[in-house]
Design a protein around this motif. Structure first.
Motif, PDB file in Angstrom:
ATOM      1  N   GLU A  40      25.003  55.986  50.702  1.00 51.05           N
ATOM      2  CA  GLU A  40      26.108  55.144  51.156  1.00 51.05           C
ATOM      3  C   GLU A  40      26.080  53.778  50.471  1.00 51.05           C
ATOM      4  OE1 GLU A  40      28.626  55.988  52.913  1.00 51.05           O
ATOM      5  OE2 GLU A  40      27.940  57.965  53.570  1.00 51.05           O
ATOM      6  N   TYR A  41      24.902  53.198  50.323  1.00 50.12           N
ATOM      7  CA  TYR A  41      24.814  51.891  49.682  1.00 50.12           C
ATOM      8  C   TYR A  41      25.135  51.986  48.192  1.00 50.12           C
ATOM      9  CZ  TYR A  41      22.861  49.424  53.739  1.00 50.12           C
ATOM     10  OH  TYR A  41      22.683  48.827  54.961  1.00 50.12           O
ATOM     11  N   PHE A  42      24.707  53.058  47.555  1.00 58.60           N
ATOM     12  CA  PHE A  42      25.014  53.224  46.133  1.00 58.60           C
ATOM     13  C   PHE A  42      26.523  53.291  45.918  1.00 58.60           C
ATOM     14  CE2 PHE A  42      25.675  55.813  42.289  1.00 58.60           C
ATOM     15  CZ  PHE A  42      24.925  55.086  41.378  1.00 58.60           C
ATOM     16  N   ASP A  43      27.227  53.913  46.856  1.00 56.76           N
ATOM     17  CA  ASP A  43      28.676  54.053  46.738  1.00 56.76           C
ATOM     18  C   ASP A  43      29.423  52.734  46.934  1.00 56.76           C
ATOM     19  OD1 ASP A  43      28.570  56.720  46.139  1.00 56.76           O
ATOM     20  OD2 ASP A  43      28.939  57.418  48.183  1.00 56.76           O
ATOM     21  N   LEU A  44      28.714  51.669  47.285  1.00 58.74           N
ATOM     22  CA  LEU A  44      29.361  50.361  47.397  1.00 58.74           C
ATOM     23  C   LEU A  44      29.784  49.837  46.029  1.00 58.74           C
ATOM     24  CD1 LEU A  44      27.046  48.670  50.056  1.00 58.74           C
ATOM     25  CD2 LEU A  44      29.429  49.388  50.377  1.00 58.74           C
ATOM     26  N   GLY A  45      29.270  50.442  44.975  1.00 57.19           N
ATOM     27  CA  GLY A  45      29.716  50.109  43.628  1.00 57.19           C
ATOM     28  C   GLY A  45      29.456  48.670  43.237  1.00 57.19           C
ATOM     29  N   SER A  46      30.513  48.012  42.737  1.00 59.42           N
ATOM     30  CA  SER A  46      30.364  46.646  42.232  1.00 59.42           C
ATOM     31  C   SER A  46      29.903  45.675  43.306  1.00 59.42           C
ATOM     32  CB  SER A  46      31.689  46.159  41.635  1.00 59.42           C
ATOM     33  OG  SER A  46      32.024  46.912  40.493  1.00 59.42           O
ATOM     34  N   LEU A  47      30.213  45.980  44.556  1.00 59.23           N
ATOM     35  CA  LEU A  47      29.747  45.109  45.637  1.00 59.23           C
ATOM     36  C   LEU A  47      28.229  45.059  45.657  1.00 59.23           C
ATOM     37  CD1 LEU A  47      30.169  43.369  48.142  1.00 59.23           C
ATOM     38  CD2 LEU A  47      30.296  45.472  49.490  1.00 59.23           C
ATOM     39  N   LEU A  48      27.592  46.187  45.347  1.00 62.10           N
ATOM     40  CA  LEU A  48      26.135  46.225  45.338  1.00 62.10           C
ATOM     41  C   LEU A  48      25.587  45.253  44.294  1.00 62.10           C
ATOM     42  CD1 LEU A  48      23.969  47.834  46.879  1.00 62.10           C
ATOM     43  CD2 LEU A  48      23.895  49.404  44.950  1.00 62.10           C
ATOM     44  N   GLY A  84      18.725  51.072  39.803  1.00 59.42           N
ATOM     45  CA  GLY A  84      19.726  52.069  39.457  1.00 59.42           C
ATOM     46  C   GLY A  84      20.970  51.455  38.850  1.00 59.42           C
ATOM     47  N   TRP A  85      21.465  50.371  39.451  1.00 56.48           N
ATOM     48  CA  TRP A  85      22.671  49.746  38.917  1.00 56.48           C
ATOM     49  C   TRP A  85      22.402  49.060  37.583  1.00 56.48           C
ATOM     50  CZ3 TRP A  85      27.605  50.417  39.499  1.00 56.48           C
ATOM     51  CH2 TRP A  85      28.029  51.124  40.625  1.00 56.48           C
ATOM     52  N   ALA A  86      21.200  48.502  37.409  1.00 61.66           N
ATOM     53  CA  ALA A  86      20.844  47.912  36.118  1.00 61.66           C
ATOM     54  C   ALA A  86      20.781  48.998  35.044  1.00 61.66           C
ATOM     55  CB  ALA A  86      19.505  47.187  36.229  1.00 61.66           C
ATOM     56  N   TYR A  87      20.199  50.132  35.399  1.00 65.86           N
ATOM     57  CA  TYR A  87      20.094  51.262  34.462  1.00 65.86           C
ATOM     58  C   TYR A  87      21.483  51.784  34.102  1.00 65.86           C
ATOM     59  CZ  TYR A  87      18.447  55.755  32.595  1.00 65.86           C
ATOM     60  OH  TYR A  87      18.189  56.841  31.793  1.00 65.86           O
ATOM     61  N   LEU A  88      22.355  51.847  35.091  1.00 66.00           N
ATOM     62  CA  LEU A  88      23.723  52.313  34.865  1.00 66.00           C
ATOM     63  C   LEU A  88      24.440  51.412  33.864  1.00 66.00           C
ATOM     64  CD1 LEU A  88      25.892  54.380  35.922  1.00 66.00           C
ATOM     65  CD2 LEU A  88      26.557  52.620  37.555  1.00 66.00           C
ATOM     66  N   THR A 105      22.582  51.739  30.192  1.00 65.26           N
ATOM     67  CA  THR A 105      22.546  53.013  29.469  1.00 65.26           C
ATOM     68  C   THR A 105      23.874  53.752  29.447  1.00 65.26           C
ATOM     69  OG1 THR A 105      21.928  54.352  31.405  1.00 65.26           O
ATOM     70  CG2 THR A 105      20.141  53.266  30.181  1.00 65.26           C
ATOM     71  N   GLY A 106      24.763  53.426  30.375  1.00 66.54           N
ATOM     72  CA  GLY A 106      26.015  54.159  30.444  1.00 66.54           C
ATOM     73  C   GLY A 106      25.859  55.552  31.028  1.00 66.54           C
ATOM     74  N   ALA A 107      24.730  55.810  31.681  1.00 66.42           N
ATOM     75  CA  ALA A 107      24.521  57.109  32.329  1.00 66.42           C
ATOM     76  C   ALA A 107      25.566  57.301  33.425  1.00 66.42           C
ATOM     77  CB  ALA A 107      23.113  57.175  32.922  1.00 66.42           C
ATOM     78  N   SER A 108      25.793  58.536  33.813  1.00 67.80           N
ATOM     79  CA  SER A 108      26.782  58.802  34.856  1.00 67.80           C
ATOM     80  C   SER A 108      26.260  58.322  36.204  1.00 67.80           C
ATOM     81  CB  SER A 108      27.088  60.299  34.933  1.00 67.80           C
ATOM     82  OG  SER A 108      25.984  61.012  35.465  1.00 67.80           O
ATOM     83  N   ARG A 109      27.183  57.968  37.080  1.00 65.59           N
ATOM     84  CA  ARG A 109      26.792  57.542  38.426  1.00 65.59           C
ATOM     85  C   ARG A 109      26.066  58.667  39.150  1.00 65.59           C
ATOM     86  NH1 ARG A 109      30.730  53.409  41.289  1.00 65.59           N
ATOM     87  NH2 ARG A 109      29.883  54.514  43.085  1.00 65.59           N
ATOM     88  N   HIS A 110      26.510  59.894  38.936  1.00 69.66           N
ATOM     89  CA  HIS A 110      25.867  61.040  39.584  1.00 69.66           C
ATOM     90  C   HIS A 110      24.399  61.136  39.179  1.00 69.66           C
ATOM     91  CE1 HIS A 110      25.420  65.093  41.236  1.00 69.66           C
ATOM     92  NE2 HIS A 110      24.823  65.424  40.101  1.00 69.66           N
ATOM     93  N   GLU A 111      24.123  60.955  37.885  1.00 64.38           N
ATOM     94  CA  GLU A 111      22.749  61.058  37.400  1.00 64.38           C
ATOM     95  C   GLU A 111      21.894  59.906  37.913  1.00 64.38           C
ATOM     96  OE1 GLU A 111      19.259  62.165  35.306  1.00 64.38           O
ATOM     97  OE2 GLU A 111      20.978  63.223  36.162  1.00 64.38           O
ATOM     98  N   VAL A 112      22.461  58.705  37.929  1.00 65.04           N
ATOM     99  CA  VAL A 112      21.698  57.547  38.405  1.00 65.04           C
ATOM    100  C   VAL A 112      21.380  57.696  39.891  1.00 65.04           C
ATOM    101  CG1 VAL A 112      21.760  55.056  38.794  1.00 65.04           C
ATOM    102  CG2 VAL A 112      22.609  56.004  36.639  1.00 65.04           C
ATOM    103  N   LEU A 113      22.338  58.155  40.679  1.00 69.42           N
ATOM    104  CA  LEU A 113      22.073  58.372  42.102  1.00 69.42           C
ATOM    105  C   LEU A 113      20.984  59.426  42.285  1.00 69.42           C
ATOM    106  CD1 LEU A 113      22.633  57.932  45.087  1.00 69.42           C
ATOM    107  CD2 LEU A 113      24.529  59.570  44.908  1.00 69.42           C
TER     108      LEU A 113
END
Length: 206
Positions: free
Chosen positions: A109-117, A175-179, A182-190
């Protein structure tokens, strides 16, 4: 009352615009500006009001009609961010299931906060985050979840609640720094975040 002139005719027909319609339109514009601010500031906390106006697809003059000063916009962003964080916490259902499964849901749920995170990490005082009036400065609900995990055998009893809370936030930040890097997909980072957290809190064989 506004007047609408129909193309191809010389006639004008009055069309009533209610206060509710005006209020609804203003509310939508205001919300669009706040949403855009969260997205833009999440990527660049130093972004200008012009950048935010462009992202909201409004003119800078329009933005200033709603938020005369940057501080006013930041206050609105903080209120919206706090509301979203509270909703995400509620949707994680921290009091349900095993302790480990609740931690897993909370990460999702927190990961899905996106840019707010990202904004929470870069501007920690902007939003009202989880309460810290529990033991050792830990959110009481989070502490209860971890203690339940200790009892049900899904969270390592050697790990105190405040440590697990720090672990969750640090992995979300990583996770958000890695995203971003690297441009990895959100699914993979989660997937990586959940794998790391699940493995870290699991009871270790003796």
């Amino acid at each position: 009352m506004t007047v609408k002139r129909y193309a191809g005719t010389s006639s004008c027909y009055p069309r009533r615009v209610t206060d509710a319609q005006v209020s609804g339109s203003r509310a939508r514009t205001r919300q669009a500006i706040v949403d855009a601010a969260i997205e833009v500031l999440g990527r660049n906390p130093a972004a200008s009001l012009g950048d935010i106006a462009a992202a909201a697809d409004v003119g800078r003059t329009t933005l200033h009609r709603y938020f005369a000063e940057r501080a006013e916009l930041l206050a609105a962003v903080g209120a919206e961010g706090s509301a979203r964080l509270a909703r995400a916490t509620a949707q994680a259902r921290m009091a349900e299931g095993t302790g480990a499964s609740a931690v897993h849901r909370l990460c999702q749920e927190y990961f899905d906060l996106g840019s707010l995170l990202s904004l929470i990490f870069t501007e920690p005082g902007l939003t009202a985050g989880p309460a810290t009036d529990g033991p050792d400065g830990c959110d009481p609900e989070f502490a209860a979840m971890v203690e339940r995990g200790h009892r049900d055998g899904t969270i390592d009893p050697e790990l105190p609640a405040d440590w697990v809370q720090s672990l969750v936030w640090s992995q979300l930040y990583a996770g958000w720094a890695y995203l971003a890097e690297t441009g990895a997909s959100r699914h993979e980072v989660l997937r990586l975040i959940l794998r790391t957290v699940d493995g870290a809190i699991a009871v270790k064989p003796t």
